[in-house]
Scaffold this active site. Sequence first.
Site, PDB file in Angstrom:
ATOM      1  N   CYS A  79      31.457  15.628  32.804  1.00  0.00           N
ATOM      2  CA  CYS A  79      32.235  15.640  33.598  1.00  0.00           C
ATOM      3  C   CYS A  79      31.906  16.452  34.517  1.00  0.00           C
ATOM      4  O   CYS A  79      31.008  16.136  35.217  1.00  0.00           O
ATOM      5  CB  CYS A  79      34.213  14.861  32.559  1.00  0.00           C
ATOM      6  SG  CYS A  79      34.594  13.391  33.927  1.00  0.00           S
ATOM      7  N   HIS A 169      33.792  12.207  27.658  1.00  0.00           N
ATOM      8  CA  HIS A 169      33.378  13.793  27.060  1.00  0.00           C
ATOM      9  C   HIS A 169      33.526  13.008  25.585  1.00  0.00           C
ATOM     10  O   HIS A 169      34.258  12.295  24.747  1.00  0.00           O
ATOM     11  CB  HIS A 169      35.472  13.533  27.411  1.00  0.00           C
ATOM     12  CG  HIS A 169      35.885  14.037  28.711  1.00  0.00           C
ATOM     13  ND1 HIS A 169      36.181  15.376  28.879  1.00  0.00           N
ATOM     14  CD2 HIS A 169      35.975  13.642  29.853  1.00  0.00           C
ATOM     15  CE1 HIS A 169      36.493  15.626  30.256  1.00  0.00           C
ATOM     16  NE2 HIS A 169      36.479  14.283  31.103  1.00  0.00           N
ATOM     17  N   GLU A 171      33.955  15.397  23.563  1.00  0.00           N
ATOM     18  CA  GLU A 171      34.262  16.714  22.898  1.00  0.00           C
ATOM     19  C   GLU A 171      36.458  15.705  22.406  1.00  0.00           C
ATOM     20  O   GLU A 171      36.519  16.321  22.036  1.00  0.00           O
ATOM     21  CB  GLU A 171      35.014  17.883  23.601  1.00  0.00           C
ATOM     22  CG  GLU A 171      35.770  17.923  24.169  1.00  0.00           C
ATOM     23  CD  GLU A 171      34.851  17.054  26.255  1.00  0.00           C
ATOM     24  OE1 GLU A 171      34.605  16.578  25.938  1.00  0.00           O
ATOM     25  OE2 GLU A 171      36.143  16.740  27.009  1.00  0.00           O
TER      26      GLU A 171
HETATM   27  N1  GLN Z   1      37.505  14.266  37.966  1.00  0.00           N
HETATM   28  C1  GLN Z   1      37.201  15.334  37.988  1.00  0.00           C
HETATM   29  C2  GLN Z   1      36.212  16.375  39.091  1.00  0.00           C
HETATM   30  O1  GLN Z   1      35.932  15.866  40.247  1.00  0.00           O
HETATM   31  C3  GLN Z   1      36.452  15.342  36.850  1.00  0.00           C
HETATM   32  C4  GLN Z   1      37.518  15.063  35.735  1.00  0.00           C
HETATM   33  C5  GLN Z   1      37.159  15.481  34.532  1.00  0.00           C
HETATM   34  O2  GLN Z   1      36.440  16.807  34.223  1.00  0.00           O
HETATM   35  N2  GLN Z   1      37.694  14.396  33.125  1.00  0.00           N
HETATM   36  O3  GLN Z   1      35.708  17.516  38.641  1.00  0.00           O
END
Ligand code: GLN
Length: 193
Positions: A79, A169, A171
């Site tokens: 992410c 994610h 995890e």
């Molecule tokens: N929206 C977040 C970002 O731009 C990422 C979201 C996440 O890691 N769950 O950093």
Amino acid sequence: MRIAVLAVQGAFAEHENMLSLLGADCFEIRKKKDLEQDFDGLILPGGESTVMGKLLQELDLFHPLHEKIKQGLPVLGTCAGLILLAENLSNDENVYFGTLPVTVRRNAYGRQLSSFYTEGEVTGIGTVPMAFIRAPFVERTGEGTEIVARVDGNIVGVKYQNQIGISFHPEVTACTKIHEYFLGICRSFKENI
Ligand code: GLN
């Protein structure tokens, strides 16, 4: 084998739990001194990429980690971690490590559908649960980048050399397959050094 987890912000503790479940030794990177230890892989967790990017600079972690990634250290970016690795962001002028040849859109699912759960296929791994939280996706891949997962046509998983970037994610689920796969990459890296 020893895995470093960037622990300046975000969902790092969940990654550490996964690694412990798999019997891997891990430690947190919070300050420059933590980088004095040897490690065979790095996890960049989810969180807020702008905050992590800023802290990486402020804590003097950016350059040493950047060098290690460029030299081939295996990295799993989930992410916000994927955002930190991306060569380009289509809706943000920041670039962080820029070592993964992809263009990533931050918060790509918008506000309405910002968090959702599904299951999907990851090449070389099989079907895994996928939890998306204000997730990015990959809009374009560059030379040498393999697409390993798509959801509804959008690219949510890529691999380039020893770098894996995923939008979701792993995890926060009970499935350890992604981490097992990553540990396999770290093992080969360690053996071939
Ligand atoms: N929206 C977040 C970002 O731009 C990422 C979201 C996440 O890691 N769950 O950093």
